[in-house]
Design a protein around this motif. Sequence first.
Motif, mmCIF file in Angstrom:
data_model
loop_
_atom_site.group_PDB
_atom_site.id
_atom_site.type_symbol
_atom_site.label_atom_id
_atom_site.label_comp_id
_atom_site.label_asym_id
_atom_site.label_seq_id
_atom_site.Cartn_x
_atom_site.Cartn_y
_atom_site.Cartn_z
ATOM 1 N N GLY A 36 55.925 57.523 -25.084
ATOM 2 C CA GLY A 36 57.246 58.156 -25.482
ATOM 3 C C GLY A 36 56.911 59.588 -25.831
ATOM 4 O O GLY A 36 56.180 59.637 -26.659
ATOM 5 N N GLN A 37 57.926 60.466 -25.751
ATOM 6 C CA GLN A 37 57.616 61.738 -25.870
ATOM 7 C C GLN A 37 58.067 61.920 -27.393
ATOM 8 O O GLN A 37 59.144 61.127 -27.983
ATOM 9 C CB GLN A 37 58.468 62.788 -25.252
ATOM 10 C CG GLN A 37 59.724 63.091 -25.721
ATOM 11 C CD GLN A 37 60.609 64.035 -24.778
ATOM 12 O OE1 GLN A 37 59.931 64.779 -23.948
ATOM 13 N NE2 GLN A 37 61.923 63.997 -25.034
ATOM 14 N N MET A 38 57.368 62.889 -28.398
ATOM 15 C CA MET A 38 57.991 63.048 -29.694
ATOM 16 C C MET A 38 58.530 64.374 -29.814
ATOM 17 O O MET A 38 59.170 64.461 -30.917
ATOM 18 C CB MET A 38 56.511 63.036 -30.661
ATOM 19 C CG MET A 38 56.084 61.548 -30.849
ATOM 20 S SD MET A 38 57.347 60.750 -31.882
ATOM 21 C CE MET A 38 57.195 61.217 -33.365
ATOM 22 N N ASN B 276 48.827 63.253 -26.112
ATOM 23 C CA ASN B 276 49.259 63.973 -27.515
ATOM 24 C C ASN B 276 50.619 63.566 -28.202
ATOM 25 O O ASN B 276 50.520 63.436 -29.296
ATOM 26 C CB ASN B 276 49.144 65.442 -27.309
ATOM 27 C CG ASN B 276 49.966 65.926 -25.989
ATOM 28 O OD1 ASN B 276 50.176 65.165 -25.365
ATOM 29 N ND2 ASN B 276 50.471 67.167 -26.072
ATOM 30 N N ASN B 277 51.524 62.947 -27.244
ATOM 31 C CA ASN B 277 52.605 62.354 -27.875
ATOM 32 C C ASN B 277 52.613 61.193 -28.633
ATOM 33 O O ASN B 277 52.866 61.330 -29.950
ATOM 34 C CB ASN B 277 53.569 62.073 -26.767
ATOM 35 C CG ASN B 277 54.311 63.290 -26.128
ATOM 36 O OD1 ASN B 277 55.237 63.794 -26.873
ATOM 37 N ND2 ASN B 277 53.741 63.653 -24.927
ATOM 38 N N ALA B 278 51.566 60.377 -28.372
ATOM 39 C CA ALA B 278 51.304 59.219 -29.072
ATOM 40 C C ALA B 278 50.316 59.603 -30.413
ATOM 41 O O ALA B 278 50.713 58.986 -31.538
ATOM 42 C CB ALA B 278 50.506 58.125 -28.300
ATOM 43 N N LEU B 279 49.404 60.174 -30.060
ATOM 44 C CA LEU B 279 48.586 60.904 -31.445
ATOM 45 C C LEU B 279 49.627 61.636 -32.312
ATOM 46 O O LEU B 279 49.511 61.350 -33.609
ATOM 47 C CB LEU B 279 47.637 61.783 -30.884
ATOM 48 C CG LEU B 279 46.683 61.288 -29.806
ATOM 49 C CD1 LEU B 279 45.613 62.369 -29.427
ATOM 50 C CD2 LEU B 279 45.860 60.181 -30.559
ATOM 51 N N MET B 280 50.401 62.170 -31.930
ATOM 52 C CA MET B 280 51.440 62.951 -32.957
ATOM 53 C C MET B 280 52.412 61.824 -33.431
ATOM 54 O O MET B 280 52.474 61.885 -34.861
ATOM 55 C CB MET B 280 52.425 64.121 -32.406
ATOM 56 C CG MET B 280 53.519 64.583 -33.245
ATOM 57 S SD MET B 280 54.699 65.644 -32.333
ATOM 58 C CE MET B 280 53.732 67.323 -32.496
ATOM 59 N N ASN B 281 52.851 60.931 -32.650
ATOM 60 C CA ASN B 281 53.591 59.885 -33.414
ATOM 61 C C ASN B 281 52.854 59.185 -34.282
ATOM 62 O O ASN B 281 53.461 58.759 -35.483
ATOM 63 C CB ASN B 281 53.822 58.809 -32.074
ATOM 64 C CG ASN B 281 55.277 57.958 -32.544
ATOM 65 O OD1 ASN B 281 55.534 57.729 -33.613
ATOM 66 N ND2 ASN B 281 55.532 57.192 -31.530
ATOM 67 N N PHE B 282 51.573 58.713 -34.114
ATOM 68 C CA PHE B 282 50.796 57.878 -35.190
ATOM 69 C C PHE B 282 50.780 58.632 -36.483
ATOM 70 O O PHE B 282 50.763 58.214 -37.642
ATOM 71 C CB PHE B 282 49.513 57.269 -34.523
ATOM 72 C CG PHE B 282 48.990 56.183 -35.163
ATOM 73 C CD1 PHE B 282 49.414 55.329 -35.727
ATOM 74 C CD2 PHE B 282 47.487 56.734 -35.833
ATOM 75 C CE1 PHE B 282 48.753 54.377 -36.561
ATOM 76 C CE2 PHE B 282 46.902 55.950 -36.320
ATOM 77 C CZ PHE B 282 47.182 54.623 -36.660
ATOM 78 N N GLY C 222 62.314 55.337 -21.835
ATOM 79 C CA GLY C 222 62.620 54.276 -22.824
ATOM 80 C C GLY C 222 61.713 54.510 -23.871
ATOM 81 O O GLY C 222 62.267 54.104 -24.960
ATOM 82 N N GLY C 223 60.361 54.994 -23.916
ATOM 83 C CA GLY C 223 59.627 55.290 -24.935
ATOM 84 C C GLY C 223 60.331 56.529 -25.760
ATOM 85 O O GLY C 223 60.348 56.385 -26.782
ATOM 86 N N HIS C 224 60.791 57.533 -25.152
ATOM 87 C CA HIS C 224 61.489 58.630 -25.725
ATOM 88 C C HIS C 224 62.622 58.188 -26.814
ATOM 89 O O HIS C 224 62.588 58.694 -27.931
ATOM 90 C CB HIS C 224 62.109 59.720 -24.685
ATOM 91 C CG HIS C 224 60.886 60.088 -23.864
ATOM 92 N ND1 HIS C 224 59.607 59.748 -23.779
ATOM 93 C CD2 HIS C 224 61.259 60.991 -22.551
ATOM 94 C CE1 HIS C 224 59.245 60.633 -22.640
ATOM 95 N NE2 HIS C 224 60.195 61.000 -21.813
ATOM 96 N N LEU C 225 63.218 57.445 -25.846
ATOM 97 C CA LEU C 225 64.450 56.724 -26.733
ATOM 98 C C LEU C 225 64.230 55.594 -27.989
ATOM 99 O O LEU C 225 64.954 55.747 -28.941
ATOM 100 C CB LEU C 225 65.532 55.980 -25.633
ATOM 101 C CG LEU C 225 66.299 56.982 -24.694
ATOM 102 C CD1 LEU C 225 67.016 56.264 -23.654
ATOM 103 C CD2 LEU C 225 67.298 57.904 -25.523
ATOM 104 N N ALA C 226 63.195 55.049 -27.464
ATOM 105 C CA ALA C 226 62.542 54.265 -28.686
ATOM 106 C C ALA C 226 61.943 55.033 -29.897
ATOM 107 O O ALA C 226 62.327 54.845 -31.157
ATOM 108 C CB ALA C 226 61.423 53.264 -28.429
ATOM 109 N N ASN C 227 61.612 56.273 -29.770
ATOM 110 C CA ASN C 227 61.145 57.075 -30.957
ATOM 111 C C ASN C 227 62.405 57.629 -31.326
ATOM 112 O O ASN C 227 62.447 58.051 -32.713
ATOM 113 C CB ASN C 227 60.254 58.165 -30.224
ATOM 114 C CG ASN C 227 59.005 57.609 -29.798
ATOM 115 O OD1 ASN C 227 58.263 56.507 -30.121
ATOM 116 N ND2 ASN C 227 58.256 58.589 -28.914
ATOM 117 N N TRP C 228 63.535 58.003 -30.732
ATOM 118 C CA TRP C 228 64.592 58.658 -31.343
ATOM 119 C C TRP C 228 65.348 57.373 -32.319
ATOM 120 O O TRP C 228 65.885 57.706 -33.157
ATOM 121 C CB TRP C 228 65.450 59.224 -30.104
ATOM 122 C CG TRP C 228 66.643 59.693 -30.656
ATOM 123 C CD1 TRP C 228 67.876 58.967 -30.911
ATOM 124 C CD2 TRP C 228 66.799 61.152 -31.102
ATOM 125 N NE1 TRP C 228 69.081 59.789 -31.460
ATOM 126 C CE2 TRP C 228 68.367 61.154 -31.484
ATOM 127 C CE3 TRP C 228 66.063 61.942 -31.311
ATOM 128 C CZ2 TRP C 228 68.817 62.278 -31.999
ATOM 129 C CZ3 TRP C 228 66.514 63.253 -31.928
ATOM 130 C CH2 TRP C 228 67.937 63.351 -32.254
#
Length: 703
Positions: free
Chosen positions: A584-586, A652-658, A562-568
């Motif tokens: 969520g994955q980035m 690392n996904n969250a860090l990349m996102n931010f 759901g976090g993957h899709l939120a990022n998308w």
Amino acid sequence: MTATKTLLASLLILGASAGTGHAAAIDPAKRAITHEDVWLMKRVGAPQPSPDGKWAVFSVTDPAYDSKEQWSDIWIKSLVDDSAPRRLTFSKGGESAHAWSPDSRFLLFTAKREGDDAPQIYRLDVASGGEAQRMTSLTLGARVPKWSPDGKQILFVSEIFPGNADEEAVKKAAKERKDRKHSARAYESFPPRFFDKWLDDKKVRLFVMNAQPDAKPRDILAGSKLAELPGFGGSQGDDGQSLNAVWAPDGKSVVFAVSTNRDQAARASTFTQIYNVALAGGEPTQLTKDGRSYHDLRFAPDGKTLFALTEEEVPNKVYDLTRVASFAWPFTSAQPKILTQDLDRSISRIALPADGKRVYYSFEHAGLEKVNSMNYAGGDKREEPSLPNGAINALNAGGKALVGVWESSINPPEIYSFNGAPKRLTSFNVDKAAAIDWQAPEHFWFKTPDGRQIHNMIVKPAGFDPNKKYPLFSVIHGGAANMWRDQFVLRWNYHLLAKPGYVVLLTDYKGSTGYGEEFARSIQYDPLKGPADEINWAVDEAIKKYPFIDGSKLAAGGASYGGHLANWLQATSTRYKAIVSHAGQMDLVMQWGTSDSIYGREVNGGGPVWSDLPVWREQSPIMQGGNHAKGTGFKTPILITVGELDYRVPVNNALMNFAAQQRLNTPSKLVVFPDENHWILKGENSRYFYNEVHGWLAKYLNN
């Protein structure tokens, strides 16, 4: 029309029609839900009925915000009268893996009590009472105990270190490891991590001992070539690997399911086959020789049939239905008889009452889960009396008794009997639930532009007035092999999310379970775009269908997939005023290489990350974030949350996102929980998480 098709049709009608009326009149005596309501509801575990069908034991957790103040104990309830349940144990540590002796007198369980460095097996005399006796004292602990048919021996799972032949060797190896001056970890096979733990080199084994305190356990797989295979192992859990094992009906051997290719997890699907090992030990006999996985093994009461749940493990497919398989016992053929081949749903649980006439089972469908049954040949399938909404998350038989846990989003879990009309046996949370102003979810379906039927539920806030306008919060489930269920949940509780005055939309996008194998497999090669399109269409349909939804005030969020899709959604749409992304994955490539599970991601993408397949780049949110020239990209304010111990969707996904949000000057906030894993499991952290979500939504929706 077949019985199965009739059953599915009736469920479709129920899912389409349930909860379609307007809100009931507001009861001024009721109040809106609080985090304390969610967190402090008693947590009722799966019931285990006694072999004589007279009693059921189950765990009850008394939650607390301070984990040191939380209690979990075993309770017992009569199944033959209406007497109140009573507590059997009094300890903070809690007990698990309850197992009745064949004569229904003794109860085995595992617990970590005073003086235990690892969970051990305890025996409680239910008939006479008194203190539980510790049965094992193994260095690496013991778990999943099971009585032999004659009640004289106990089978259980434990572990050894490589090369250890007995408990003294295990104890010596454990001390040597504890005394090491270095803290390095070394790996030569995948995976090195699981959820929030670095894995070690322990080897799972099956042990048998006499049913007497401090009897000497014996490793019945010791010296076997099977157990020495590099890929030998079982399912991974919080306490280590586990082997699904049961006593053969004559008590002379043990039947178990095990994987022999766990060492290939980075490049192939792993699967489990069924073996039989004599009680005296020796080389196990392989009973099945196919590409299936088998688990949840259990024998019919007369000992003539072995039942199991199974998945076909179809090569290059991302999802396989769980079906019921049976074998004649003793084995006459390695080929299973698939009893639910005509049912396009995954079976969650099976139960076998002592009358030996029918197999009872449950499966997911459109937010619900009910009791069904069939005869031993797989015929005469029918829906048993069930409650009209909610879900059963545990079903067990003992004697002729059939019991389980039933819950709904407005009815926290309680123990129920399913012998005939469902009957509630406990009332741990009934009064507290009755004081809350909440409504059951309303179900609706819609047809996508490409012809797919999509199921949804909406949840309304406390004090709902159909004449008012409410912002819409589309909450996206994880998985993706999962389904929104009408059940009471701790994480992303529907009614607590709706509390500030939002309508919550729950959509089962393609890839969800509960709608058939093709539906769940349809995200292969299309991991984010297709599901996100269906979420957007669901929002459109909800706005069109419900006049009380304010289409100008939309938010979306979810966790894990759901976090993957939120990022998308944040990268590809500007329709939402706020986004919430947990775990969520980035980047698909980065997630493939850093997660504790990789091969399934490769299958879903259609090939390895070094191939020239466009999906790896085109469906990575980070690669779409800068598309401002197209009118999209990272523009919507986003709240990013993550557990630092999450090895499924690493930090690392969250860090990349931010980093990307800050680089593009997008309103964003990063919240890191240092002591949490893939989920937020601690009480005060959970309270803080909900406050952050509510604060973020209020900032961008309530203006």
